[in-house]
Every structure is written in C-alpha cells, then in structure tokens.
Design a protein around this motif. Structure first.
Motif, PDB file in Angstrom:
ATOM      1  N   GLY A 188       6.445   5.149  -5.127  1.00  0.00           N
ATOM      2  CA  GLY A 188       6.023   6.324  -4.393  1.00  0.00           C
ATOM      3  C   GLY A 188       6.230   7.636  -5.127  1.00  0.00           C
ATOM      4  O   GLY A 188       5.297   8.427  -5.284  1.00  0.00           O
ATOM      5  N   VAL A 217       7.918   2.872  -0.483  1.00  0.00           N
ATOM      6  CA  VAL A 217       7.809   3.938   0.509  1.00  0.00           C
ATOM      7  C   VAL A 217       8.926   4.944   0.245  1.00  0.00           C
ATOM      8  O   VAL A 217      10.017   4.576  -0.185  1.00  0.00           O
ATOM      9  N   TYR A 243       1.495   5.704   5.945  1.00  0.00           N
ATOM     10  CA  TYR A 243       1.859   4.447   5.282  1.00  0.00           C
ATOM     11  C   TYR A 243       1.200   3.253   5.987  1.00  0.00           C
ATOM     12  O   TYR A 243       0.824   2.275   5.335  1.00  0.00           O
TER      13      TYR A 243
END
Length: 459
Positions: A61, A118, A138
């Motif tokens: 991420g 994430v 997400y």
C-alpha cells in the motif's frame, strides 16, 4: 517490495546481516523451537482449485497507493525529503485511484493471485476510529481482484502503522499488540473467505531494520521488538482463522543466504506452529564466482548479479527446516536502476530462468504452491524511485501521467503462466553461481543439475 533505498538499504543483504549480527548478544535468550531435518514432499494444501498453482504479483500500500495518510513512514519521508536525503513519496503510482487498470493488467497476464497490503493508518486514522470510506474503497479493490478471477493475498502490515501508534512508541508500545489484534479482527472479518490468503507482518527482521533507519528503535530493542511481532502475528493468525477456518496465513521472511539458519531461530522457529504455509522472499544469492551482492551495501541493487537458481536452494532450505508446510514464494524480483542495468540482463530472461528452477524444485518433491513476482508496477522503494522492480515501468518523477509501460517481463510472465512454466527444451540463459555460500560444501560437491526433472505448474 520490502526493498531498501538510498537511505534505507532495506533490501541490502549486507546491511541486514550487520543489523542482525550486531544484535546477537541481545537475542541469545530468544526461545527456539526444535526443527526436524527431513525433506518435505508432495503438493500440499493451499493451491488454487483452478490450475493447482498460485501465479501471482505483489504490491504494498504505502509504495503504490499515493495520498498516504499519517504513518511512521510518512512522517520520516516528510521530514527527510526536503533535504534531499530521500525522494518524496508524492502520489506514488496512484494505485489508490488507478487500481482498476492495474488489476486488469495483472489478470491479462493470467495471474490468479494478487498480493496487496492495506494501510492500517488509512483504515484507523485515530485510536478506535475507523474510516468507513477507506474500508469501502478497499472493498472495491478486493472485489475487483475477485471479479477478475484472482485470489487476494492481503498483507496486514507492510512496515507501516498509524501516526497515533508512532506517538505511543510504535510496535514497542505497551498496547501495540492489542491494537494490532483489533485491527486484524476487523479486516479479517471483512475480507476473509473465498480463498483469501493472509500475510500478517511483512519481513519482521527487515521491519526492525527499517524502524532503526527512521529512528524509532535501537539495537537494544531487538529482542523486545521480536517478542511484540510474534505476539501480534499470533493474534492476526487467530483472527484470520476465526473469520475463515480454512484460511491460509503466514508471516513471510527474507532468505538471507549467509545467515538463514540463524534467522530461522530468530523468528521462523518461533511462529512455526502458527503458519499455514512458509512465505519466502528471495532476491539475491552469494557464490564464490558471484560476490556482487556487496553492491547492495551501498544500495546499488542493479549491480547485483541475479542468481535465479538459488531460489531452488531457498525452497530446499525451508522444506527441510519446516517439513510438512507448503512453501510459497511471496516475493521474488529483479532490480534495474531507472530501467537500466550495466550487465544487460533482461527481465524476461530472469523470469524464465526463475520458472525453470521452480519447476525443478517441484519435480524434486518440494511442496511449492505459489510464486509472486515483485512487483506489478514500479513503486516507491522506501526512500527512492530509482530501483525499478516493476513488470510495468512507471517514471514517477518525470511523467505526470504515470503511464504504465510494459517491460519484457510482461510477455514472459504471460507465457510462463499459460504454459505452467517454461518448455521442456528451455535451458537457463543467465550464468549460474559456483559453490553457493548458502549451502557449503554441498553446493560445491553436489550442485543441482540443470538436466534434472521438471514439473508443470498449473497451466
């Protein structure tokens, strides 16, 4: 990728070994779990139903999303980039907004597994406060991966955590493990099932090195840090299995050819009872006729001569150390310096040679269930945009349009996936190492033969 940069050197074999060896006296009391020495065999659980092998790509991420929220790494970059010590991260390759096209590119190569991470800082911007829009975004990314027929492999923490946790002492904070446990419970309940795979915390030893670089820990914290990481992993593992009893969960570790037995005792042995597969990150080998890994000490990664054949040695090592566990190459990649290499090694050749040695390992009975290429696109390599690992090149600092340009690796990977590896007449084109220092004297006396058996991997 967990790669280093001009400032960080996270991918440097030498700097990581230095960090580990300097901490030996401090971690001598770490508990160790005895390991059996027999080789594992068989395909093992965890392979996808279609094709029987995970062919994947990987991202993280912070390195690709852009618009990064307040975190330990965002603070470091913001503090050091104005002075030129590191590149500003900016919008990275803007995966946060361009994920539909990047996920489609992966699917077009035939990829069936997509590793992403994430950002905890994005999901929980304040203690106990969760951002519903970030979670919904997400959702859309993960749904897109599934809609393209790919399995999500989700990394919970890839070196970054929220700024509010940094204020409390980061991963050394007294409530860091509990906070991670709540976070892992939230995301596993939301995204588990349908085959989703999990990585709890990326490369814990390199994580510690990164935390040293950004000034959050010192050598004296090494043992405590690993205690915290182990405890956090156990909570993440339990959360994933509550959400999905059939979940496949790991905590990946880098293969360090000069210190792997030692690094196993530091972390791998401690969590061997709570991993469903062994996640390996393999990048570099060291041999008597290839000492170029020294170049990684000053972050000249493109000057390190690749040794695809050592991926076989890495697989063999972990199969012997953790018998009965499936093995997944969670990261493997090939660096250039802004797209160039002085030795002229081609990304497509590297991929084909790597596939050859994966096929050799499976044919010899090692339980390899998957392989991820790091990375789908060029990204922010922890302080610098110069090291390029992407199948798609992105000139972040000079191209405002952030155009994705395919390298030779794209066609090569597509062909490899479609064929379940390289064909029966293929022979490696990159020069192999002689007398690998990772397995002396066996590698000198009994090298793995190119002409041995090979397996077809899915396809």
């Amino acid at each position: 990728m967990s790669r280093g940069s001009r400032a960080v050197g996270g991918r440097s074999i030498i700097t990581r070994i230095t960090a580990v060896l300097a901490a030996v006296a401090l971690v001598a009391v770490l508990p160790q779990v005895p390991r059996a020495g027999a080789e594992a065999s068989g395909a093992g659980p965890g392979a996808p139903a279609a094709g029987g092998f995970h062919w994947g790509v990987a991202t993280s991420g912070f390195q690709v999303e852009g618009s990064n929220p307040d975190s330990n790494w965002k603070r470091y970059v913001d503090a050091t980039s104005p002075g030129g010590e590191v590149d500003p991260v900016g919008d990275a390759v803007d995966f946060w907004n361009r994920y539909p096209e990047d996920i489609a590119r992966a699917a077009a190569m035939g990829v069936n597994t997509f590793r992403m991470s994430v950002e905890w800082a994005r999901i929980e911007p304040a203690p106990g406060v969760y951002d519903d829009e970030a979670l919904a975004h997400y959702d859309r990314i993960i749904d897109s991966i599934r809609d393209h027929g790919m399995i999500p492999m989700i990394t919970m923490v890839h070196f970054t955590y929220p700024g509010w946790l940094a204020d409390r002492g980061g991963m050394l904070s007294g409530d860091a493990v509990e906070a991670f446990g709540r976070f892992s419970e939230l995301i596993t309940q939301r995204w588990a099932g349908d085959g989703t795979m999990w990585v709890t915390l990326n490369e814990p030893l390199v994580f510690f090195k990164h935390e040293m670089t950004i000034g959050r820990v010192g050598f004296q914290d090494f043992s405590s840090f690993l205690d915290q990481i182990e405890a956090a992993h156990r909570l993440g593992y339990a959360a994933a299995h509550r959400a999905d009893p059939d979940a496949m969960v790991t905590m990946n570790e880098a293969y360090l050819p000069l210190a792997t037995d030692f690094t196993d005792t530091l972390i791998g042995d401690r969590v061997a009872d709570v991993v469903d597969y062994v996640g390996i990150d393999y990048y570099y080998g060291v041999a008597l006729n290839n000492l170029t890994t020294i170049n990684a000490a000053w972050d000249d990664f493109a000057a390190v001569r690749p040794q695809p054949e050592v991926i076989y040695e890495a697989i063999k090592h972990y199969a012997q150390s953790y018998p009965g566990k499936p093995i997944y190459i969670v990261e493997n990649g090939f660096p250039t310096d802004n797209g160039a290499r002085a030795d002229g090694v081609d990304r497509g050749d590297f991929l084909r040679d790597t596939a050859f040695w994966l096929q050799r390992a499976v044919a010899d009975g090692y339980p390899v269930i998957g392989y991820n290429q790091w990375s789908l696109v060029d990204n922010y390599e922890w302080g610098s945009y110069s090291p390029r690992f992407g199948l798609y090149q992105v000139d972040v600092l000079t191209d405002p349009a952030l155009e994705r340009t395919p390298t030779s690796g794209v066609d090569a990977y597509r062909e490899i996936i479609a064929g379940g590896g390289v064909g029966p007449d293929y022979r490696p084109v990159l020069p192999g190492g002689w007398c690998s220092l990772s397995v002396i004297p066996d590698s000198c006396l009994n090298p793995v033969l190119v002409d041995g058996p090979r397996a077809t991997l899915g396809g």
